[in-house]
Design a protein around this motif. Structure first.
Motif, short mmCIF file in Angstrom:
data_model
loop_
_atom_site.label_atom_id
_atom_site.label_comp_id
_atom_site.label_asym_id
_atom_site.label_seq_id
_atom_site.Cartn_x
_atom_site.Cartn_y
_atom_site.Cartn_z
N GLN A 150 4.82 11.07 14.72
CA GLN A 150 4.76 12.22 13.83
C GLN A 150 6.16 12.72 13.45
N LYS A 151 7.05 12.78 14.43
CA LYS A 151 8.41 13.23 14.16
C LYS A 151 9.14 12.26 13.23
N PHE A 152 8.95 10.95 13.48
CA PHE A 152 9.58 9.95 12.62
C PHE A 152 9.09 10.11 11.19
N HIS A 153 7.78 10.31 11.04
CA HIS A 153 7.20 10.45 9.70
C HIS A 153 7.72 11.71 9.01
N LYS A 154 7.85 12.79 9.76
CA LYS A 154 8.35 14.04 9.20
C LYS A 154 9.80 13.91 8.75
N ASP A 155 10.60 13.24 9.58
CA ASP A 155 12.03 13.08 9.27
C ASP A 155 12.30 12.03 8.21
N ASN A 156 11.40 11.02 8.13
CA ASN A 156 11.60 9.89 7.20
C ASN A 156 10.31 9.62 6.43
N SER A 173 13.92 9.59 20.68
CA SER A 173 13.19 9.49 19.41
C SER A 173 12.92 8.02 19.08
N LEU A 174 12.04 7.82 18.13
CA LEU A 174 11.72 6.47 17.70
C LEU A 174 12.92 5.81 17.01
N THR A 199 16.40 6.98 4.67
CA THR A 199 16.19 7.97 3.60
C THR A 199 15.41 7.39 2.43
N ASN A 200 15.67 6.14 2.12
CA ASN A 200 15.05 5.50 0.95
C ASN A 200 13.81 4.68 1.29
N GLY A 201 13.34 4.79 2.53
CA GLY A 201 12.08 4.15 2.91
C GLY A 201 12.13 2.64 3.03
N ARG A 202 13.29 2.11 3.36
CA ARG A 202 13.41 0.65 3.47
C ARG A 202 13.09 0.13 4.88
N LYS A 236 0.84 -1.20 0.00
CA LYS A 236 0.00 0.00 0.00
C LYS A 236 0.88 1.25 0.00
N PRO A 237 0.43 2.31 -0.67
CA PRO A 237 1.24 3.53 -0.72
C PRO A 237 1.20 4.35 0.56
N GLU A 238 0.19 4.14 1.41
CA GLU A 238 0.07 4.93 2.64
C GLU A 238 1.27 4.70 3.56
N ARG A 239 1.81 5.79 4.08
CA ARG A 239 2.98 5.68 4.94
C ARG A 239 2.62 5.53 6.41
N LEU A 240 1.48 6.09 6.83
CA LEU A 240 1.02 5.95 8.21
C LEU A 240 -0.28 5.14 8.22
N VAL A 241 -0.24 3.99 8.85
CA VAL A 241 -1.39 3.08 8.84
C VAL A 241 -1.79 2.73 10.27
N LEU A 242 -3.09 2.75 10.54
CA LEU A 242 -3.62 2.35 11.85
C LEU A 242 -4.58 1.20 11.66
N ILE A 243 -4.27 0.05 12.29
CA ILE A 243 -5.12 -1.13 12.22
C ILE A 243 -5.95 -1.22 13.49
N LEU A 244 -7.27 -1.21 13.34
CA LEU A 244 -8.17 -1.27 14.49
C LEU A 244 -8.86 -2.62 14.56
N GLY A 245 -9.10 -3.09 15.78
CA GLY A 245 -9.78 -4.37 15.96
C GLY A 245 -10.10 -4.60 17.42
N GLU A 246 -11.11 -5.43 17.66
CA GLU A 246 -11.49 -5.75 19.03
C GLU A 246 -10.48 -6.71 19.65
#
Length: 236
Positions: A111-117, A57-58, A83-86, A1-11
């Motif tokens: 949020q900081k991790f996502h901003k930096d990477n 930091s993370l 840097t290359n998203g690996r 999936k192209p989304e970089r931030l994903v939240l999986i919800l479940g009971e």
């Protein structure tokens, strides 16, 4: 999936932790088979451990944790990988953070991790508690929900258990019969596990409702029963 931030919800018991572990396993398996530039490095973390670490930091926490695993004192990823998203970070159990300040701290780190990477993917899990509504409304995360399993899927789980654990056919049929009689509650892997773990109930020992079943199973897991007597003999 192209989304970089994903939240999986479940009971509870829907398979959130198992899903993350499965994702980590598949990414690792694919990385082993791929060339040097297309690999992904999954790093599986728990939200509560991030808080306990007091890392700044993370990335620092991931550095520390993966260095322990490699045994070389060096992390399993490089600046170039970030840097290359690996790097794919998998954070389990946001709902286990009871304190609001802790949740804000973890979300701030995310949020900081996502901003930096921005090229790296981060996937996290939670039960759908009230505080999650605020997270969803920010629009930061792409939301996925784990669906209840079907009776057919439950049947497959029981059949596998029957083959691997030498579960008698009669017992597996009885488990499936009781699962079919469940009303007002969605099927999930945990519920199937509860029924399988208490498979030596005889028909007359079936609890009157789901609350009694979970109460009995909880007692079993806490080690308060003499298992040698058998579950059915423990029933009054």
């Amino acid at each position: 999936k192209p989304e970089r931030l994903v939240l999986i919800l479940g009971e509870a018991g829907s398979g959130k932790t198992t899903a993350l572990r499965r994702i980590a396993y598949l990414l690792t398996e694919k990385a082993i088979e791929s060339d040097q530039k297309k690999y992904k490095i999954p790093i599986l973390l728990r939200a509560t451990d991030i808080i306990k670490s007091h890392a700044s930091s993370l990335v620092e926490y991931c550095d520390s944790e993966t260095s322990k695993i490699t045994g070389t004192g060096k992390p399993c990823f490089s600046t170039d990988d970030l840097t290359n998203g690996r790097v794919v970070i998998l954070v389990d159990g946001l709902d286990e953070l009871a304190d609001e300040s802790e949740r804000k701290l973890v979300f701030g780190s995310v949020q900081k991790f996502h901003k930096d990477n921005p090229k790296c993917q981060l996937i996290t899990t939670s039960r759908e508690y009230a505080f999650i509504k605020d997270v969803v409304e920010t629009g930061m995360f792409e939301i996925f929900r784990l669906s209840p399993i079907s009776f057919h899927q439950a049947e497959k789980i029981i059949n596998r258990l029957q083959k691997r654990k030498n579960l008698p056919v009669e017992s597996s049929k009885e488990i499936l019969r009781r699962l079919q009689e469940i009303h007002g509650m969605e099927l999930n892997p945990l519920l199937v596990a509860v029924f399988a773990a208490t498979s030596d109930y005889s028909r007359q020992d079936i609890p009157a409702n789901i609350t009694e079943l979970f109460k009995k199973f909880t007692e079993l897991m806490l080690g308060r029963w003499d298992e040698t007597k058998g579950l059915s003999q423990q029933y009054h």
